[in-house]
Design an enzyme around this catalytic site. Structure first.
Site, PDB file in Angstrom:
ATOM      1  N   GLU A  86       0.910  -1.101   0.013  1.00  0.00           N
ATOM      2  CA  GLU A  86      -0.028   0.174  -0.093  1.00  0.00           C
ATOM      3  C   GLU A  86       0.724   1.333   0.001  1.00  0.00           C
ATOM      4  O   GLU A  86       2.107   1.252   0.094  1.00  0.00           O
ATOM      5  CB  GLU A  86      -0.893   0.059   1.161  1.00  0.00           C
ATOM      6  CG  GLU A  86      -0.274   0.168   2.470  1.00  0.00           C
ATOM      7  CD  GLU A  86      -1.194  -0.072   3.681  1.00  0.00           C
ATOM      8  OE1 GLU A  86      -2.206  -0.699   3.746  1.00  0.00           O
ATOM      9  OE2 GLU A  86      -0.970   0.506   4.979  1.00  0.00           O
ATOM     10  N   HIS A 133      -4.386   3.163   8.067  1.00  0.00           N
ATOM     11  CA  HIS A 133      -2.984   2.720   8.899  1.00  0.00           C
ATOM     12  C   HIS A 133      -2.252   3.880   8.987  1.00  0.00           C
ATOM     13  O   HIS A 133      -1.987   4.794   8.201  1.00  0.00           O
ATOM     14  CB  HIS A 133      -2.398   1.896   7.855  1.00  0.00           C
ATOM     15  CG  HIS A 133      -3.212   0.664   7.858  1.00  0.00           C
ATOM     16  ND1 HIS A 133      -2.854  -0.286   6.721  1.00  0.00           N
ATOM     17  CD2 HIS A 133      -3.728  -0.239   8.849  1.00  0.00           C
ATOM     18  CE1 HIS A 133      -3.647  -1.430   6.913  1.00  0.00           C
ATOM     19  NE2 HIS A 133      -4.182  -1.523   8.034  1.00  0.00           N
TER      20      HIS A 133
END
Lengths: 292, 376
Positions: free
Chosen positions: A210, A249
């Site tokens: 990511e 996150h």
């Protein structure tokens, strides 16, 4: 086979009496994981789903014999202390499920663990599971069919999504490793790839990355250089993520001109790693690289 | 969490890092007052939490207190990159000989704090890293050892400063590390750190970013949390969701950061534009789903909502009920496309279909449908 954990891994659950700790202890036991003890300060003498609870790991080892690995469910404030306890008790693998640990705490215990030769999975990870043998984590086990694909990821549900896509195409997973969603983690893609490339049960690897940081770019450089390797297919989340914004996150943020989707895709493709545009394309690309 | 420049400078000052004399103000009158106290030329800087402020016209000079008042009035009535300016920092103008770059960040690969040092200050680090990666020197700090003075001896050379600056530089770098640890900062940046016409080092701009995860250790900073967010970002955070605003027309609700991003990316792949990132986190209960759906139903931008829940242990009937309740409570007629997997899938599907909501098993199918509806 598989990596990091197997049917012989003897596990302790730190924070076993909490809601999450108790719930996932039950699911891990049902999966067949060898959970031999749990800790929860002040709860010595109690049991959680038949697992004896101790005040410390030291006590648990004295009464239950050797323990290989720990899985940590304690709240962020107390997580660093739990990690040091596990390292100093001589455990070789520590899976830190806890989310929200201060990054400077992570910097300290990750460096400490590396000096002591202890593997940290996470923090902020769904855990690690060698399919059919041992689950040390919170992932929904039924999504993962046993098979020949090593799965390594920076996220949780997206990994389950991709495991499900693999299953639809008749592919299964050897071991799944969640690196964790924080900026500083114990393992990175290179560490896990080195294990998968040596694992006889793993024939190819799926890398789920990511945006944020440069772990994918560094893996691409490593992959290009290393001679002993297996086919890899990647999926990178965050193509639509704006710079400077944290995407859930703590580690998923494009900052200081680093870590955007384009840079990761380019680096991986230059290293000969195909990058899927959607999760559903992963098994299709995997079939192609496995045929070559 | 980012701190404003004037807050970062207050901290720097407390740690004996030289910064220009000056004060933050919120009215043109105060700006005039501060300018006359400082005497001489002043610089007036809009206090906003975005980069590229200089290029966006957020930094101006004034020669007299009267001019300072006019300039401040102008800055206080404008927007910089979409953000209203409510505070300006009025400072003495520094005579600059050279602009340098000095920051302390956490290096993910090394898993350690690292000084980034360059003699080419004044440009954004993004540009510096892109154009002159070789011009950035890195010095890593072992967290067990901490800062050590030899680091400043490397830096003084890299920055091409005279040896007479070593004492000042050592003190600045030592304080930067102390700030990073004391405040649980992810970033302490002075750009530019200036070598003045009379041979001194001064931090002319300062940035400090605090690690959100460590705010529980800093009650004095908790009150500041959330001020860099837009209205909807704040609402979502209050409900405990991770939320980021984008400019598309398909609202996204999903669970897990990675899957939420993948849902947004798939929207783009199939020709649509996501309106937001909304991660409701693990174990989606009926109430959380309801709150998330309500938030996006009431948001003016999205024309369609796409709910993508990959539940391992999540109960789909609960998810379905949450969606129905959100629709009922808001009375909204916005179309919703749902993809959900998990326990009690059949029951969840039945509830949604009874209420005329399209529900899919495959993520791709749901995304395509949402894109199609948004184009209608």
């Amino acid at each position: 086979m598989g990596i990091l954990v197997n049917s012989n891994t003897r596990i302790i659950v730190q924070g076993i009496t909490g809601r999450e700790g108790a719930f996932h202890t039950k699911l891990m036991l049902e999966y067949g994981s060898k959970i031999v003890a749990g800790t929860s300060p002040g709860k010595k003498g109690t049991y959680v789903h038949g697992v004896p609870v101790y005040n410390s790991i030291d006590e648990a080892i004295r009464e239950q014999g050797a323990i290989d690995a720990s899985i940590i469910f304690v709240p962020a404030k107390f997580a660093a202390d739990a990690v040091y306890e596990a390292i100093d008790a001589g455990l070789k693998l520590v899976v830190v499920i806890t989310e929200g640990i201060p990054v400077h705490d992570e910097v300290k215990f990750v460096n400490y663990a590396r000096k002591k030769g202890v593997v940290i999975v996470g923090p902020n990870t769904p855990g690690v599971m060698t399919v059919g043998e041992c689950k040390m984590g919170i992932m929904p086990a039924h999504v993962f069919k046993p098979g020949r694909i090593g799965l390594v990821s920076r996220s949780g549900t997206l990994t389950y999504e991709i495991a499900r896509e693999l299953g639809k195409h008749g592919e299964g997973v050897s071991t799944v490793v969640g690196l964790g969603g924080d900026p500083v983690t114990g393992l990175d893609f290179i560490d896990v790839a080195e294990l998968f490339f040596k694992d006889p049960a793993t024939e190819a690897m799926v890398l789920v990355g990511e945006i944020g940081g440069d772990a994918e770019e560094r893996f691409a450089v490593y992959y290009k250089k290393t001679s002993y390797k297996k086919p890899v297919v990647a999926y990178i989340a965050g193509r639509t993520a704006p710079p400077g914004k944290r995407m859930g996150h703590a580690g998923a943020i494009i900052s200081m001109g680093m870590g955007d989707y384009a840079s990761k895709k380019k680096a991986l493709e230059e290293a000969g790693i195909p990058v899927a545009e959607t999760p559903s394309q992963v098994p299709v690309l995997l079939k192609q690289v496995l045929r070559q | 969490m980012k701190l404003y420049e004037y807050e970062a400078k207050e901290i720097a000052r407390r740690y004996n890092i030289p910064v220009p004399r000056g004060k933050p103000v919120s009215t043109p009158e105060e700006a005039q007052q501060v300018a006359s106290e400082l005497g001489g030329q002043v610089v007036i800087k809009a206090q906003v939490l975005v980069g590229g402020r200089g290029l966006a016209g957020g930094v101006k000079f004034a020669s007299t207190p009267g001019e300072a008042r006019e300039v401040a009035a102008k800055l206080l009535s404008t927007e910089i990159r979409g953000l209203k300016v409510s505070t300006v920092l009025v400072e003495e103008k520094i005579c600059i000989s050279r602009e340098l770059y000095l920051s302390l960040v956490i290096d993910r690969a090394a898993r350690k704090p690292v000084f980034l040092i360059s003699e080419m200050g004044g440009v954004e680090i993004e540009e510096l890293a892109r154009k002159y990666p070789d011009k950035i020197k890195k010095i890593y700090i072992d967290p067990e050892v901490g800062y050590s003075s030899y680091m400043s001896r490397i830096a003084v050379d890299v920055l091409n400063l005279p040896w007479s600056s070593i004492g000042e530089l050592d003190s600045i770098m030592k304080s930067m590390y102390k700030i990073m640890i004391d405040y649980d900062a992810e970033l302490v940046e002075f750009n530019p750190l200036v070598y003045t016409c009379d041979g001194k080092l001064i931090a002319v701009d300062a940035k400090i970013t605090i690690d959100d995860n460590s705010l529980f250790k800093h009650p004095e900073l908790q009150a500041l949390y959330g001020r860099e967010y837009s209205e909807y970002e704040r609402k979502a955070k209050e409900l405990g969701f991770s939320y980021v605003e984008l400019d598309g027309d398909i609202g996204v609700i999903s669970n897990g950061a990675g899957l939420t991003m993948a849902t947004m990316d798939s929207i783009l792949y199939y020709g649509g534009k996501p309106a937001n990132f909304l991660d409701i986190g693990g174990g989606a209960s009926r109430d959380r789903v309801k709150e998330a759906v309500k938030l996006m139903l009431l948001h003016p931008r999205p024309r369609v909502l796409l709910v993508n829940i990959f539940g391992g242990i999540t109960r789909c009937d609960e998810v379905a009920m949450g969606i129905i309740e959100a629709l009922r409570e808001t009375g909204s007629t916005k179309p919703i496309v749902v993809r959900m997997l998990g326990t009690n899938e059949e029951e969840g599907r039945r509830i949604l279909i009874e209420n005329d909501i399209e529900v899919y098993v495959e993520m791709d199918d749901a995304v395509k449908k949402a894109v199609e509806l948004a184009k209608r």
